[in-house]
Scaffold this motif. Structure first.
Motif, mmCIF file in Angstrom:
data_model
loop_
_atom_site.group_PDB
_atom_site.id
_atom_site.type_symbol
_atom_site.label_atom_id
_atom_site.label_comp_id
_atom_site.label_asym_id
_atom_site.label_seq_id
_atom_site.Cartn_x
_atom_site.Cartn_y
_atom_site.Cartn_z
ATOM 1 N N ALA A 182 -61.294 -28.332 24.438
ATOM 2 C CA ALA A 182 -60.462 -27.152 24.179
ATOM 3 C C ALA A 182 -60.971 -25.939 24.949
ATOM 4 C CB ALA A 182 -60.434 -26.852 22.678
ATOM 5 N N ALA A 183 -62.290 -25.826 25.100
ATOM 6 C CA ALA A 183 -62.855 -24.653 25.766
ATOM 7 C C ALA A 183 -62.577 -24.649 27.258
ATOM 8 C CB ALA A 183 -64.360 -24.585 25.508
ATOM 9 N N VAL A 184 -62.335 -25.818 27.835
ATOM 10 C CA VAL A 184 -62.101 -25.892 29.290
ATOM 11 C C VAL A 184 -60.661 -26.274 29.611
ATOM 12 C CG1 VAL A 184 -64.501 -26.422 29.786
ATOM 13 C CG2 VAL A 184 -62.914 -28.295 29.382
ATOM 14 N N GLY A 185 -59.789 -26.223 28.602
ATOM 15 C CA GLY A 185 -58.374 -26.476 28.834
ATOM 16 C C GLY A 185 -58.030 -27.912 29.142
ATOM 17 N N LEU A 186 -58.880 -28.867 28.765
ATOM 18 C CA LEU A 186 -58.585 -30.280 28.989
ATOM 19 C C LEU A 186 -57.645 -30.785 27.889
ATOM 20 C CD1 LEU A 186 -61.880 -32.081 30.072
ATOM 21 C CD2 LEU A 186 -59.701 -32.094 31.277
ATOM 22 N N ALA A 192 -45.965 -36.306 31.077
ATOM 23 C CA ALA A 192 -46.172 -36.498 32.512
ATOM 24 C C ALA A 192 -46.682 -37.901 32.810
ATOM 25 C CB ALA A 192 -47.157 -35.452 33.040
ATOM 26 N N THR A 193 -47.455 -38.461 31.889
ATOM 27 C CA THR A 193 -47.963 -39.821 32.085
ATOM 28 C C THR A 193 -46.824 -40.831 32.070
ATOM 29 O OG1 THR A 193 -50.059 -39.214 31.043
ATOM 30 C CG2 THR A 193 -49.559 -41.557 31.200
ATOM 31 N N LEU A 194 -45.851 -40.623 31.165
ATOM 32 C CA LEU A 194 -44.749 -41.571 31.032
ATOM 33 C C LEU A 194 -43.633 -41.336 32.048
ATOM 34 C CD1 LEU A 194 -44.447 -41.767 27.147
ATOM 35 C CD2 LEU A 194 -45.370 -43.507 28.693
ATOM 36 N N ASP A 195 -43.602 -40.143 32.665
ATOM 37 C CA ASP A 195 -42.519 -39.832 33.598
ATOM 38 C C ASP A 195 -42.399 -40.869 34.708
ATOM 39 O OD1 ASP A 195 -41.536 -37.696 32.308
ATOM 40 O OD2 ASP A 195 -42.522 -36.177 33.537
ATOM 41 N N GLU A 218 -53.656 -44.462 35.107
ATOM 42 C CA GLU A 218 -54.466 -43.310 34.732
ATOM 43 C C GLU A 218 -53.622 -42.294 33.968
ATOM 44 O OE1 GLU A 218 -56.551 -41.426 37.838
ATOM 45 O OE2 GLU A 218 -58.008 -43.046 38.089
ATOM 46 N N PRO A 219 -54.153 -41.771 32.854
ATOM 47 C CA PRO A 219 -53.420 -40.738 32.121
ATOM 48 C C PRO A 219 -53.386 -39.442 32.920
ATOM 49 C CG PRO A 219 -55.614 -41.011 31.207
ATOM 50 C CD PRO A 219 -55.445 -42.093 32.230
ATOM 51 N N VAL A 220 -52.337 -38.676 32.725
ATOM 52 C CA VAL A 220 -52.205 -37.373 33.381
ATOM 53 C C VAL A 220 -52.774 -36.315 32.441
ATOM 54 C CG1 VAL A 220 -50.625 -35.670 34.358
ATOM 55 C CG2 VAL A 220 -50.192 -38.129 34.668
ATOM 56 N N SER A 221 -53.662 -35.459 32.971
ATOM 57 C CA SER A 221 -54.301 -34.430 32.155
ATOM 58 C C SER A 221 -54.004 -33.055 32.716
ATOM 59 C CB SER A 221 -55.823 -34.640 32.113
ATOM 60 O OG SER A 221 -56.144 -35.869 31.515
ATOM 61 N N GLU A 222 -54.054 -32.075 31.810
ATOM 62 C CA GLU A 222 -54.034 -30.683 32.212
ATOM 63 C C GLU A 222 -55.437 -30.135 32.066
ATOM 64 O OE1 GLU A 222 -51.190 -28.591 29.909
ATOM 65 O OE2 GLU A 222 -49.444 -29.515 30.875
#
Length: 663
Positions: A182-186, A192-195, A218-222
């Motif tokens: 949470a502190a680093v915006g992960l 987006a992973t399913l798109d 691979e999962p898509v991360s923000e």
């Protein structure tokens, strides 16, 4: 009729000689021309038979030969005048070759229809499979193959959301740390992973996966890359392994080498990319990428310092010459005052000038005359400064430089001169401490007990004159110890484990109580003190301190910028304590009423050293408050609470068995 055709063929052949026959090429060219002419005339008048060609004056005509099926007349080769443009006439079969492009157009049309049908089938398959994820698909180990998009989303959120909320452990070898997503915006972006896995697509790779299986995705991360980089920089400070610098130390007079070893540092750039990509999929803890860190002082620098500095320094003694007076320093004395420090990528030899001066004085005390430090003493009941004096001594920097030059060369003599030596604690230093007025004093009544009084007098003498510098602590055990017969103390009464007993130094708790109270009233910081288990009427409740070597001490800290001078003395009926310095704190105290009162009872003490007691004071709890003010403003408000046990009626021996008369 047969004979006529035969006779006719024979008469013609007889009239044409070999010399008059045309060549084969001439025959083909003219034969084709005659036939074309016939065909042309037929096309002009289909119902009219073609007229025979007009004979050429020089041409010989041959009648057609009869065959089994032949009905047509064939023209014989004729010598005709050459075509003005000398080129063959068009062939009558050209009209049949023109039909070939039609066949090719029909084949292209069929192929186009097939392509269209395949495209329609491909699109229909893409549409039909679009709502489902490819077979065999996994995301971060979660299987979602063949699921509709909504079901896949629900499963991924259920399985990965808890993992995404956990701290992400990170490691380099055995060292470990962690990152807060949470502190680093992960965060995990399920949509987006399913798109790329669901919905209509013509991507053959996805369609192939939907039919035959796709495997891990691979999962898509923000991620907030700036925050992640900053966090990894902090983590790197915990996980980085510093290189081992090349070093040289001495064991006695023997140089010992520490070989340089590379360290490791987290590659923050690579780690930022790796964590953002694999924080949900990599094995935990995440092994962060690193890069080697070379030591500043390498092996070559160590070898250089060893051969040019360390080994020569201790190869032989160095003689110090002071105005013709000599003192020889041994290799062990030289090594004890030698240190190698890193200077860039090299090792530099440094010598402790003050230590060398002490060594010179030890070898030859006549070389220098030391000065005297200033002192603050009590004279006529008040602090008095005894001025410092200067002396003659060696300049530490000059001595270190001379010994360094002599110790690393073939000339092993260091020439130095005496200089004026200032004391470490000068008169000016003493005056600046501001020891000029009483800042606290306290007295407690002393029962008549000559043996106990001896201990109090010895202890009071030892604490008197102790100067507590700004920021330093006053420890009573350090000031008066060791508490032993050899140090002037005698055995007297004490309270041990709740019972009266005897021990060397008995009664010193009264000195401890006085020292606690002057520190308490002067506003000093309380570091540690322990009240007695039972209350003595001669002490203020909650404001007293026992003493037991070595476990129970009384310590306060001088929190002012001035010196504090301790004074204590014993009179016939009391113990007195006083602190001198500069008044800083305005101290206000209060003590609560006694509460939680417990009446005494009868107890049994089976110890052979037991002393019976008649009993007395009840037990109780009390709270003491202190407020410290400076310049009219309250600095703090502190409180201490203590519970005393009652003075029970003590009977020596084991308790009576059940039913025994206790009267």
């Amino acid at each position: 009729m047969t004979d006529d055709r035969a006779a006719g063929r024979g008469s013609v052949d007889d009239t044409v000689g070999p010399a008059d026959r045309p060549t084969p090429d001439t025959h083909r060219a003219h034969g084709m021309s005659d036939l074309d002419s016939v065909l042309a005339r037929r096309q002009q008048d289909p119902g009219q038979a073609p007229a025979a060609p007009e004979p050429d004056a020089d041409a010989t005509v041959t009648l057609p030969a009869a065959g089994p099926d032949a009905t047509a007349v064939h023209a014989a080769p004729v010598h005709a005048a050459p075509d003005p443009q000398d080129r063959p006439m068009p062939s009558p079969f050209d009209q049949f070759r023109a039909e070939e492009p039609r066949r090719r157009r029909r084949g292209g049309l069929v192929a186009g229809i097939i392509v269209v049908l395949l495209a329609l089938a491909y699109g229909a398959g893409a549409w039909f499979l679009g709502d489902r994820t490819p077979n065999g698909t996994t995301v971060a180990g979660v299987p979602i193959g063949g699921l509709p998009a909504d079901d896949a989303r629900v499963r991924l959120e259920a399985e990965l959301s808890p993992l995404a909320a956990e701290q992400v452990p990170a490691a380099v070898g055995e060292a470990a740390s962690s990152l807060d997503p949470a502190a680093v915006g992960l965060s995990f972006d399920v949509d987006a992973t399913l798109d790329g896995l669901t919905g209509f697509t013509l991507d053959p790779r996805v369609l192939w996966g939907r039919l035959f299986g796709m495997g891990p995705v691979e999962p898509v991360s923000e991620v907030d890359e700036t925050a992640l980089r900053a966090a990894l920089t902090t983590v790197a400070g915990e996980l980085d392994v510093a290189p081992v610098e090349g070093a040289i130390t001495f064991a006695g007079a023997t140089p010992e080498v520490t070989e340089p070893v590379d360290g490791t540092a987290v590659d923050v750039d690579a780690a930022t990319e790796a964590v953002a990509r694999t924080w949900l999929t990599a094995e935990r803890p995440l092994e962060l990428p690193t890069q080697p860190v070379a030591p500043a002082v390498g092996a070559e620098a160590v070898d250089e310092a060893l051969t040019t500095l360390a080994q020569p320094l201790v190869s032989a003694p160095v003689t110090v010459s002071v105005d013709g007076t000599l003192a020889e320093l041994s290799p062990e004395q030289l090594a004890a005052n030698a240190t190698f420090v890193a200077e860039g990528s090299a090792l530099k030899l440094e010598l402790d000038g003050e230590g060398l001066a002490d060594a010179v004085a030890e070898v030859n005390p006549q070389i220098q005359v030391t000065g005297e430090d200033a002192k603050i003493v009590l004279k006529d009941g008040r602090p008095t400064i005894v001025p410092s004096t200067t002396g003659k001594g060696l300049d530490p920097d000059q001595l270190a430089e001379a010994v360094h030059a002599a110790g690393t060369s073939s000339d092993r003599t260091a020439e130095v001169a005496l200089v004026e030596a200032e004391p470490e604690f000068s008169t000016a230093d003493a005056e600046a401490l501001g020891v000029k007025e009483v800042i606290a004093e306290f007295s407690s009544p002393m029962p008549y007990d000559p043996v106990r009084t001896t201990n109090l007098k010895v202890g009071a003498q030892k604490v008197t004159g102790v100067l507590v510098m700004p920021g330093e602590e006053f420890s009573l055990l350090e000031a008066i110890g060791p508490i032993s017969a050899a140090n002037g103390y005698v055995s007297s009464g004490v309270v041990e484990d709740g019972f009266v007993s005897t021990a060397v130094g008995g009664g010193l708790s009264q000195l401890s109580t006085n020292m606690f109270n002057v520190g308490f009233l002067a506003g000093m910081d309380d570091v540690t003190h322990t009240p007695h288990s039972r209350w003595f009427e001669r002490y203020p409740p909650g404001r007293e301190a026992t003493l037991w070597e070595p476990s129970t001490d009384m310590i306060w800290r001088n929190n002012t910028e001035y010196g504090v001078l301790v004074q204590a003395w014993v009179t016939g009926d009391a113990v007195h304590a006083r602190l001198w310095g500069t008044d800083v704190w305005d101290v206000r105290t209060s003590t609560s009423e006694k509460y939680n009162v417990v009446e005494p009872k009868t107890v049994y003490n089976p110890s052979p050293e037991c002393k019976p007691e008649s009993g007395g004071q009840p037990g109780f709890t009390v709270t003491v408050d202190r407020q410290r003010y400076k310049d009219g403003t309250m600095h703090d408000d502190e409180s201490w609470t203590w519970t005393y046990t009652p003075w029970n009626h003590v009977v020596c021996g084991d308790p009576p068995s059940e039913g025994e008369d206790q009267g």
